[in-house]
Design a protein around this motif. Structure first.
Motif, mmCIF file in Angstrom:
data_model
loop_
_atom_site.group_PDB
_atom_site.id
_atom_site.type_symbol
_atom_site.label_atom_id
_atom_site.label_comp_id
_atom_site.label_asym_id
_atom_site.label_seq_id
_atom_site.Cartn_x
_atom_site.Cartn_y
_atom_site.Cartn_z
ATOM 1 N N VAL A 27 101.086 27.801 -32.819
ATOM 2 C CA VAL A 27 100.245 28.763 -33.014
ATOM 3 C C VAL A 27 100.379 29.684 -34.331
ATOM 4 O O VAL A 27 101.459 30.177 -34.738
ATOM 5 N N PRO A 28 99.499 29.109 -35.263
ATOM 6 C CA PRO A 28 99.480 29.854 -36.518
ATOM 7 C C PRO A 28 99.028 31.164 -36.738
ATOM 8 O O PRO A 28 97.993 31.399 -36.120
ATOM 9 N N THR A 29 99.974 32.041 -37.457
ATOM 10 C CA THR A 29 99.375 33.607 -37.497
ATOM 11 C C THR A 29 99.865 33.938 -38.915
ATOM 12 O O THR A 29 100.613 33.377 -39.682
ATOM 13 N N CYS A 53 105.338 28.932 -33.333
ATOM 14 C CA CYS A 53 104.688 30.062 -34.021
ATOM 15 C C CYS A 53 104.777 30.236 -35.494
ATOM 16 O O CYS A 53 106.272 30.361 -35.897
ATOM 17 N N SER A 54 104.117 30.317 -36.417
ATOM 18 C CA SER A 54 104.221 30.478 -37.646
ATOM 19 C C SER A 54 103.818 31.754 -38.249
ATOM 20 O O SER A 54 102.570 32.221 -37.631
ATOM 21 N N ILE A 55 104.223 32.732 -38.703
ATOM 22 C CA ILE A 55 104.231 33.875 -39.738
ATOM 23 C C ILE A 55 103.869 33.464 -41.153
ATOM 24 O O ILE A 55 104.874 33.402 -41.769
ATOM 25 N N MET A 149 94.136 28.367 -31.256
ATOM 26 C CA MET A 149 93.470 29.522 -32.047
ATOM 27 C C MET A 149 92.450 30.329 -31.279
ATOM 28 O O MET A 149 92.240 29.720 -30.144
ATOM 29 N N GLY A 150 92.288 31.590 -31.786
ATOM 30 C CA GLY A 150 91.345 32.493 -31.020
ATOM 31 C C GLY A 150 89.906 32.270 -31.316
ATOM 32 O O GLY A 150 89.468 32.329 -32.512
ATOM 33 N N GLN A 151 89.255 32.515 -30.355
ATOM 34 C CA GLN A 151 87.469 32.419 -30.556
ATOM 35 C C GLN A 151 87.038 33.576 -31.621
ATOM 36 O O GLN A 151 86.129 33.647 -32.098
ATOM 37 N N LYS A 152 87.906 34.871 -31.605
ATOM 38 C CA LYS A 152 87.459 36.056 -32.474
ATOM 39 C C LYS A 152 87.095 35.524 -33.814
ATOM 40 O O LYS A 152 86.144 36.018 -34.364
ATOM 41 N N ASP A 153 88.052 34.575 -34.213
ATOM 42 C CA ASP A 153 87.702 34.111 -35.526
ATOM 43 C C ASP A 153 86.858 32.516 -35.571
ATOM 44 O O ASP A 153 87.476 31.689 -35.992
ATOM 45 N N LEU A 154 85.779 32.878 -34.881
ATOM 46 C CA LEU A 154 84.832 31.567 -34.406
ATOM 47 C C LEU A 154 84.731 30.604 -35.741
ATOM 48 O O LEU A 154 84.930 29.487 -35.569
ATOM 49 N N GLN A 155 84.477 31.214 -36.661
ATOM 50 C CA GLN A 155 84.030 30.204 -37.747
ATOM 51 C C GLN A 155 85.157 29.411 -38.413
ATOM 52 O O GLN A 155 85.253 28.370 -38.704
#
Length: 287
Positions: A27-29, A53-55, A149-155
Motif C-alpha cells: 500500500v503506497p501512500t 505500507c510506504s509513506i 490503491m484507492g478508486q478516489k484517485d481513479l486516473q
C-alpha cells in the motif's frame, strides 16, 4: 510493526519473508493517513500474508511547489494508526534514499498515452511521469505480489495499471472502493487543509456526482445533466478544472461517453477548488 528507512534493509527482510512463503501486499501512500488508507491495509491483510505500507511525499509528482510544501505531514499519528491496523512493515525513506541520483537527474519516460493529456493529465503537466517514477522505484524495492490503491484517485490507478507491464512488474493491481465521510465527502489527506466552513461546503462535490448518477439512471440528457451539475458547483462557490462523465476501456484508456459502447464502465469525475482556497479536491463516482 517493523519500520525501515533504508531500501536495502527492506529488500533483505522481504526476500527472506518470501523464501519462507510469504505473499506481499503493498500500500503506497504519502502519509496524512485516514480511514481510506486503513481500508487498503485491511484489504491487503485479507488477501496477502505480509502487508507493507510506504509513506513518502514524492516531490517529482507535484507540478505546484507550493502544494508540495503544504502537503500535511502527520508521521507520528500515521505510525500509531498503522500499528493499530496491524500493518506488518512501514517503509519510511528520505528523499535522498529514493532519489540518490538527485531530483533533477534524467528520468525514464513512461508511455501512458492519452492518460497524460486528459483530466488530471491536462491540468497537472508532468504529474503522472512523477507518479510513474516513484511507483517504479517502490515496486523495484518491495516487489509485491499485489498492489492496493484507492478508486478516489481513479486516473492514477489507471496510470499505474498501465505502468506495470511497461516495467515488467508481475504485481497484481487491486483497486479498492472510495471511502466517504458520513456526509459523502471522499476521504482525502487534503481535507485536513480545509477550514470548518470549507469542509462543510466541500460536500457539494459529492452532491454533484450523485445528481449526475441519478439523472442518468432516469434516462436524462447527459449535456443537460452536466450543465445543471456544473451550475450547482458554481453556486456552491467552486471553480472547476473539470466535471464530466467518462468511460474506461479494459486497457485503461479514457473515452468520452459519445465514444463509448454501453457496456463500458462509466464514471462522473470532478476536480475543483472553492474560490479563494488553495486546496484542490478530486472525486469520482461510477455510474
Amino acid at each position: 510493526m517493523y519500520l525501515f528507512k533504508q531500501k536495502d534493509e527492506l529488500r533483505h527482510y522481504l526476500n527472506t519473508a518470501k523464501q519462507q512463503g510469504a505473499t506481499i501486499g503493498f500500500v503506497p501512500t504519502m502519509g496524512a493517513l485516514h480511514e481510506g488508507h486503513l481500508s487498503l491495509i485491511r484489504t491487503a491483510k485479507a488477501q496477502t500474508s505480509l502487508t507493507v505500507c510506504s509513506i513518502f511525499v514524492n516531490p517529482t509528482q507535484f507540478n505546484d511547489p507550493a502544494d508540495f510544501e503544504k502537503y500535511p505531514i502527520t508521521i507520528e499519528k500515521d505510525i500509531q494508526m498503522l500499528i493499530a491496523a496491524g500493518t506488518d512493515v512501514l517503509f519510511l525513506p528520505a528523499v535522498a534514499e529514493m532519489y540518490p541520483e538527485g531530483l533533477s537527474a534524467p528520468a525514464p519516460h513512461y508511455d501512458f498515452g492519452a492518460l497524460e493529456t486528459v483530466l488530471e493529465g491536462a491540468h497537472r503537466p508532468g504529474h503522472f511521469q512523477g507518479v510513474g517514477r516513484i511507483v517504479h522505484k517502490l515496486l523495484d524495492i518491495v516487489q509485491p505480489h499485489k498492489l492496493f490503491m484507492g478508486q478516489k484517485d481513479l486516473q492514477q490507478c489507471l496510470v499505474v495499471t498501465r505502468l506495470l507491464p511497461l516495467i515488467d512488474s508481475p504485481a497484481e493491481m487491486v483497486i479498492c472502493p472510495t471511502l466517504r465521510e458520513p456526509d459523502g465527502l471522499a476521504m482525502s489527506s487534503r481535507n485536513m487543509r480545509l477550514g470548518p466552513d470549507e469542509r462543510k461546503n466541500a460536500v457539494a462535490l459529492y452532491q454533484a456526482l450523485s445528481y449526475i448518477k441519478t439523472g442518468l439512471a432516469k434516462g436524462g440528457s447527459l449535456p443537460d445533466i452536466l450543465a445543471a451539475a456544473r451550475l450547482q458547483l458554481q453556486s456552491s462557490k467552486f471553480e472547476m478544472d473539470y466535471l464530466d462523465v467518462i468511460a474506461v476501456k479494459d486497457d485503461g484508456i479514457i473515452l468520452s461517453p459519445e465514444q463509448a459502447v454501453t457496456d463500458l464502465p462509466m464514471y462522473a469525475v470532478v476536480a475543483a477548488r472553492m474560490k479563494g482556497s488553495p486546496v484542490r479536491l478530486i472525486d469520482n463516482m461510477q455510474m
